[in-house]
Motif scaffolding. Sequence first.
Motif, PDB file in Angstrom:
ATOM      1  N   ASP A 160       0.834  -1.205   0.000  1.00 33.05           N
ATOM      2  CA  ASP A 160       0.000   0.000   0.000  1.00 33.05           C
ATOM      3  C   ASP A 160       0.865   1.250   0.000  1.00 33.05           C
ATOM      4  O   ASP A 160       1.978   1.261   0.522  1.00 33.05           O
ATOM      5  CB  ASP A 160      -0.904   0.024   1.236  1.00 33.05           C
ATOM      6  CG  ASP A 160      -1.957  -1.085   1.200  1.00 33.05           C
ATOM      7  OD1 ASP A 160      -2.302  -1.533   0.084  1.00 33.05           O
ATOM      8  OD2 ASP A 160      -2.409  -1.503   2.279  1.00 33.05           O
ATOM      9  N   VAL A 161       0.309   2.318  -0.565  1.00 29.18           N
ATOM     10  CA  VAL A 161       0.951   3.621  -0.515  1.00 29.18           C
ATOM     11  C   VAL A 161       0.381   4.323   0.711  1.00 29.18           C
ATOM     12  O   VAL A 161      -0.828   4.350   0.910  1.00 29.18           O
ATOM     13  CB  VAL A 161       0.650   4.411  -1.815  1.00 29.18           C
ATOM     14  CG1 VAL A 161       1.134   5.831  -1.698  1.00 29.18           C
ATOM     15  CG2 VAL A 161       1.301   3.730  -3.012  1.00 29.18           C
ATOM     16  N   TRP A 162       1.258   4.850   1.572  1.00 31.58           N
ATOM     17  CA  TRP A 162       0.779   5.499   2.795  1.00 31.58           C
ATOM     18  C   TRP A 162       1.496   6.820   3.019  1.00 31.58           C
ATOM     19  O   TRP A 162       2.626   7.019   2.600  1.00 31.58           O
ATOM     20  CB  TRP A 162       0.936   4.575   4.003  1.00 31.58           C
ATOM     21  CG  TRP A 162       2.343   4.134   4.297  1.00 31.58           C
ATOM     22  CD1 TRP A 162       3.105   3.296   3.534  1.00 31.58           C
ATOM     23  CD2 TRP A 162       3.158   4.521   5.403  1.00 31.58           C
ATOM     24  NE1 TRP A 162       4.337   3.132   4.118  1.00 31.58           N
ATOM     25  CE2 TRP A 162       4.399   3.856   5.262  1.00 31.58           C
ATOM     26  CE3 TRP A 162       2.951   5.337   6.517  1.00 31.58           C
ATOM     27  CZ2 TRP A 162       5.440   4.014   6.178  1.00 31.58           C
ATOM     28  CZ3 TRP A 162       3.987   5.480   7.429  1.00 31.58           C
ATOM     29  CH2 TRP A 162       5.204   4.825   7.257  1.00 31.58           C
ATOM     30  N   GLY A 163       0.808   7.715   3.677  1.00 29.84           N
ATOM     31  CA  GLY A 163       1.330   9.052   3.911  1.00 29.84           C
ATOM     32  C   GLY A 163       2.031   9.177   5.246  1.00 29.84           C
ATOM     33  O   GLY A 163       1.669   8.517   6.219  1.00 29.84           O
ATOM     34  N   PHE A 164       3.038  10.032   5.273  1.00 32.89           N
ATOM     35  CA  PHE A 164       3.784  10.294   6.497  1.00 32.89           C
ATOM     36  C   PHE A 164       4.342  11.708   6.374  1.00 32.89           C
ATOM     37  O   PHE A 164       4.759  12.130   5.301  1.00 32.89           O
ATOM     38  CB  PHE A 164       4.924   9.279   6.650  1.00 32.89           C
ATOM     39  CG  PHE A 164       5.676   9.382   7.949  1.00 32.89           C
ATOM     40  CD1 PHE A 164       5.166   8.822   9.109  1.00 32.89           C
ATOM     41  CD2 PHE A 164       6.904  10.029   8.005  1.00 32.89           C
ATOM     42  CE1 PHE A 164       5.863   8.901  10.308  1.00 32.89           C
ATOM     43  CE2 PHE A 164       7.613  10.117   9.193  1.00 32.89           C
ATOM     44  CZ  PHE A 164       7.088   9.550  10.353  1.00 32.89           C
ATOM     45  N   GLU A 203      18.178  -6.689   0.076  1.00 35.85           N
ATOM     46  CA  GLU A 203      17.329  -6.827   1.257  1.00 35.85           C
ATOM     47  C   GLU A 203      15.963  -6.205   1.033  1.00 35.85           C
ATOM     48  O   GLU A 203      15.801  -5.318   0.184  1.00 35.85           O
ATOM     49  CB  GLU A 203      18.002  -6.169   2.475  1.00 35.85           C
ATOM     50  CG  GLU A 203      19.301  -6.846   2.878  1.00 35.85           C
ATOM     51  CD  GLU A 203      19.991  -6.194   4.069  1.00 35.85           C
ATOM     52  OE1 GLU A 203      20.469  -6.941   4.927  1.00 35.85           O
ATOM     53  OE2 GLU A 203      20.052  -4.959   4.131  1.00 35.85           O
ATOM     54  N   GLU A 204      15.003  -6.659   1.845  1.00 32.26           N
ATOM     55  CA  GLU A 204      13.653  -6.093   1.850  1.00 32.26           C
ATOM     56  C   GLU A 204      13.461  -5.319   3.135  1.00 32.26           C
ATOM     57  O   GLU A 204      13.899  -5.753   4.200  1.00 32.26           O
ATOM     58  CB  GLU A 204      12.606  -7.211   1.799  1.00 32.26           C
ATOM     59  CG  GLU A 204      12.428  -7.828   0.449  1.00 32.26           C
ATOM     60  CD  GLU A 204      11.303  -8.869   0.429  1.00 32.26           C
ATOM     61  OE1 GLU A 204      10.614  -9.049   1.465  1.00 32.26           O
ATOM     62  OE2 GLU A 204      11.136  -9.494  -0.624  1.00 32.26           O
ATOM     63  N   PHE A 205      12.795  -4.174   3.034  1.00 32.15           N
ATOM     64  CA  PHE A 205      12.471  -3.369   4.205  1.00 32.15           C
ATOM     65  C   PHE A 205      11.038  -2.887   4.079  1.00 32.15           C
ATOM     66  O   PHE A 205      10.525  -2.724   2.970  1.00 32.15           O
ATOM     67  CB  PHE A 205      13.411  -2.158   4.314  1.00 32.15           C
ATOM     68  CG  PHE A 205      14.862  -2.534   4.469  1.00 32.15           C
ATOM     69  CD1 PHE A 205      15.343  -3.007   5.687  1.00 32.15           C
ATOM     70  CD2 PHE A 205      15.744  -2.419   3.409  1.00 32.15           C
ATOM     71  CE1 PHE A 205      16.679  -3.361   5.836  1.00 32.15           C
ATOM     72  CE2 PHE A 205      17.084  -2.767   3.547  1.00 32.15           C
ATOM     73  CZ  PHE A 205      17.553  -3.235   4.771  1.00 32.15           C
ATOM     74  N   ASP A 206      10.408  -2.640   5.226  1.00 32.95           N
ATOM     75  CA  ASP A 206       9.058  -2.075   5.182  1.00 32.95           C
ATOM     76  C   ASP A 206       8.894  -1.034   6.274  1.00 32.95           C
ATOM     77  O   ASP A 206       9.811  -0.759   7.041  1.00 32.95           O
ATOM     78  CB  ASP A 206       7.994  -3.184   5.284  1.00 32.95           C
ATOM     79  CG  ASP A 206       8.102  -3.999   6.561  1.00 32.95           C
ATOM     80  OD1 ASP A 206       8.797  -3.566   7.503  1.00 32.95           O
ATOM     81  OD2 ASP A 206       7.488  -5.070   6.617  1.00 32.95           O
ATOM     82  N   GLY A 207       7.704  -0.434   6.324  1.00 32.54           N
ATOM     83  CA  GLY A 207       7.388   0.555   7.347  1.00 32.54           C
ATOM     84  C   GLY A 207       8.265   1.785   7.282  1.00 32.54           C
ATOM     85  O   GLY A 207       8.666   2.234   6.207  1.00 32.54           O
ATOM     86  N   LEU A 208       8.581   2.342   8.467  1.00 36.72           N
ATOM     87  CA  LEU A 208       9.353   3.583   8.539  1.00 36.72           C
ATOM     88  C   LEU A 208      10.758   3.439   7.968  1.00 36.72           C
ATOM     89  O   LEU A 208      11.287   4.369   7.366  1.00 36.72           O
ATOM     90  CB  LEU A 208       9.437   4.073   9.988  1.00 36.72           C
ATOM     91  CG  LEU A 208       8.238   4.859  10.496  1.00 36.72           C
ATOM     92  CD1 LEU A 208       8.373   5.156  11.984  1.00 36.72           C
ATOM     93  CD2 LEU A 208       8.066   6.153   9.721  1.00 36.72           C
ATOM     94  N   ILE A 209      11.346   2.258   8.135  1.00 42.20           N
ATOM     95  CA  ILE A 209      12.696   2.048   7.587  1.00 42.20           C
ATOM     96  C   ILE A 209      12.663   2.170   6.059  1.00 42.20           C
ATOM     97  O   ILE A 209      13.500   2.858   5.460  1.00 42.20           O
ATOM     98  CB  ILE A 209      13.277   0.690   8.044  1.00 42.20           C
ATOM     99  CG1 ILE A 209      13.616   0.763   9.548  1.00 42.20           C
ATOM    100  CG2 ILE A 209      14.503   0.304   7.223  1.00 42.20           C
ATOM    101  CD1 ILE A 209      14.051  -0.548  10.172  1.00 42.20           C
TER     102      ILE A 209
END
Length: 195
Positions: free
Chosen positions: A97-101, A135-141
Amino acid sequence: MILPIYGYGEPVLRKMGAEISKDYPNLKETIANMFETMYHAHGVGLAAPQVGLAIRLFVIDTEPFADSDDVSKEEAAELKGFKKTFINAKILKEEGDVWGFNEGCLSIPDVREDVFRHEKITIEYFDEEFNKKTEEFDGLIARVIQHEYDHIEGILFTDHLSTLKKKLVGKKLMNIMEGKARPDYKMKFANKKGR
């Protein structure tokens, strides 16, 4: 050594970073200086173009995000231990998903806006010992990596804003170019000699 951070409008921020080899002059020192500069400015990431080097290098330490009330205990632990150097990085995949921050940037002080990015990435890069990794990363990282990766591609977070949002921050961007921004760290401004 703490380096001056190049402000919005500096041409180096719009250059595509060049790949480097492990015998790039003073590489270890450059990486150490970038971490020191980032910590001094209270950042979580810093890319080489932000210190005047048009090369594909960025550093990240997400520990400050670990204290946020918005993250789970698991994510906080992950953020606390995430400190890495990325050399010649290439994002292979952006998914989820595309999410805003609400993002900010050391090169664009006092400007923060919501930016929408993919939640998960796959990235190929060399660490500071020139070991190749995928590598795979998700979230804030993943978000911090995407923000810093943009820098080595000559892209700033303000490029992701709508036309209206760009207009709303236009005066602040002009002030940064003219050296009217006053962050608590050393900067080099496009239309003014550094302070």
